[in-house]
Scaffold this motif. Structure first.
Motif, PDB file in Angstrom:
ATOM      1  N   UNK A 311     -26.164 -53.723  82.452  1.00 21.53           N
ATOM      2  CA  UNK A 311     -24.823 -53.147  82.567  1.00 21.53           C
ATOM      3  C   UNK A 311     -23.747 -54.231  82.542  1.00 21.53           C
ATOM      4  N   UNK A 312     -24.029 -55.367  83.161  1.00 20.33           N
ATOM      5  CA  UNK A 312     -23.036 -56.444  83.239  1.00 20.33           C
ATOM      6  C   UNK A 312     -23.034 -57.343  82.011  1.00 20.33           C
ATOM      7  N   UNK A 313     -24.000 -57.155  81.119  1.00 20.33           N
ATOM      8  CA  UNK A 313     -24.129 -58.054  79.965  1.00 20.33           C
ATOM      9  C   UNK A 313     -22.976 -57.938  78.981  1.00 20.33           C
ATOM     10  N   UNK A 314     -22.380 -56.752  78.911  1.00 17.01           N
ATOM     11  CA  UNK A 314     -21.297 -56.533  77.942  1.00 17.01           C
ATOM     12  C   UNK A 314     -21.765 -56.416  76.514  1.00 17.01           C
ATOM     13  N   UNK A 315     -23.069 -56.448  76.284  1.00 16.35           N
ATOM     14  CA  UNK A 315     -23.611 -56.398  74.920  1.00 16.35           C
ATOM     15  C   UNK A 315     -23.312 -55.059  74.265  1.00 16.35           C
ATOM     16  N   UNK A 316     -23.108 -55.102  72.963  1.00 13.72           N
ATOM     17  CA  UNK A 316     -22.901 -53.868  72.196  1.00 13.72           C
ATOM     18  C   UNK A 316     -23.598 -53.997  70.851  1.00 13.72           C
ATOM     19  N   UNK A 317     -24.083 -52.873  70.351  1.00 11.42           N
ATOM     20  CA  UNK A 317     -24.787 -52.851  69.059  1.00 11.42           C
ATOM     21  C   UNK A 317     -23.886 -52.235  68.012  1.00 11.42           C
ATOM     22  N   UNK A 318     -24.047 -52.670  66.780  1.00 10.56           N
ATOM     23  CA  UNK A 318     -23.188 -52.195  65.693  1.00 10.56           C
ATOM     24  C   UNK A 318     -23.911 -51.257  64.721  1.00 10.56           C
TER      25      UNK A 318
END
Length: 343
Positions: A311-318
């Motif tokens: 949750x804290x990673x801030x990662x997002x997939x495109x």
């Protein structure tokens, strides 16, 4: 093509919505499509019934099938005879009861397709079909020995799932503050890991004190979850939104910043994750079913620390999810492959 989907369930839950969206998309491509569901079980107060939904979509099959796991032998025999008389090109079975019935009742000249919606259906006793679908790519290998075409049937998404035009106004209308909103959007049952979600949110809120948790749904563990929230001193940071459906459910989803999907139920296509992505909502999810293909960031293990880290990673997939039209077209191609193999 004339396509008959068999869905031996009286509930608008699990794979039902996905089947309806697939049938609609197939019809939009010019095919004759209906869906037969369980017409025998009517006492289903705890869940939304499927019959009115399929009727409203003009998809409900009126061929006289009871299609119920509660049917006595003579009623199943009646279903078999009714099926054999049908004039269809494709018989697409979705549950075990459907597949057993289709195994002996497929009309002459029709191709039989089986969709697997959860791994528990992948048994050695699985009846033969002309082709199969699975909800996630890693399950394809389990059917390779059958020497029949196997394809992934992804989650289809209703067009109402789209980013909110004015998220702040939507949040006000729902009685939510304009802060960081985390959601869980599933039935309160053991497999969905709400207890883990509440514990992880407590840790998350210690690092982001303005965060708020929205729990959408109902189910057997609802009151236990309420008690857990109270015991952890989180009552002011958690909203229980209750069971939502249709456009109301879409609005609650659109209001979120991120959704935590910590377990799956009867449908491993992870439709909720696809809906969230369509709404522009970040998806934090465990490695189950099709979730790895749809998550912005994965939870490496079902632990508080792992959920918090994701949750804290801030990662997002495109990655982009295929359209309903594309999915329907691919499944129609699978039907054609199965017909070719049979010849």
């Amino acid at each position: 093509m004339r396509i008959l989907h068999l869905l031996a369930s009286p509930f608008w839950s699990g794979p039902a919505e996905n089947v309806a969206l697939l049938a609609q998309a197939q019809r939009a491509l010019g095919h004759e499509v209906t869906v037969a569901v369980d017409r025998k079980r009517k006492d289903i107060a705890a869940e939304e019934p499927a019959v009115p939904r399929f009727q409203a979509l003009s998809l409900l099959d009126e061929g006289g099938l009871a299609l119920s796991v509660k049917s006595p032998p003579w009623e199943m025999w009646s279903d078999l005879r009714a099926l054999r008389r049908r004039q269809v090109d494709v018989l697409h079975a979705h549950f075990t009861h459907d597949h057993l019935l289709a195994r002996w009742g497929t009309p002459k000249g029709a191709v039989r397709i089986r969709s697997i919606h959860a791994p528990r259906s992948l048994r050695s006793s699985l009846p033969e079909a002309g082709a199969y679908t699975v909800p996630a790519s890693h399950l394809q290998a389990k059917l390779e020995g059958r020497h029949r075409p196997v394809q992934v049937l992804p989650a289809l998404v209703d067009p109402m799932f789209e980013p909110a035009k004015d998220r702040k106004a939507l949040r006000r209308a729902l009685g939510l503050g304009d802060t960081h909103l985390v959601g869980m959007i599933s039935t309160f049952q053991e497999s969905r890991r709400h207890a883990l979600g509440v514990e992880a949110f407590g840790a998350f809120a210690r690092q982001r004190p303005q965060a708020h948790l929205v729990l959408v749904g109902d189910g057997a563990l609802l009151e236990a979850t309420r008690a857990q929230v109270s015991q952890r001193g989180l009552k002011d940071q958690v909203t229980f939104a209750g069971y939502q459906q249709g456009s109301a459910f879409a609005k609650w989803l659109q209001a979120l910043d991120e959704v935590w999907i910590l377990g799956l139920g009867n449908d491993w296509s992870a439709r909720a994750a696809a809906q969230a992505r369509a709404c522009g909502v970040r998806v934090v999810a465990v490695k189950e079913g099709a979730l790895p293909d749809l998550a912005d960031t994965q939870v490496e293990a079902p632990t508080v620390d792992a959920v918090l880290a994701a949750a804290l990673s801030g990662a997002s997939a495109k990655s982009e999810h295929p359209t309903n039209e594309r999915i329907a077209s691919d499944i129609l191609d699978l039907y054609r492959q199965a017909a070719e193999v049979r010849r």
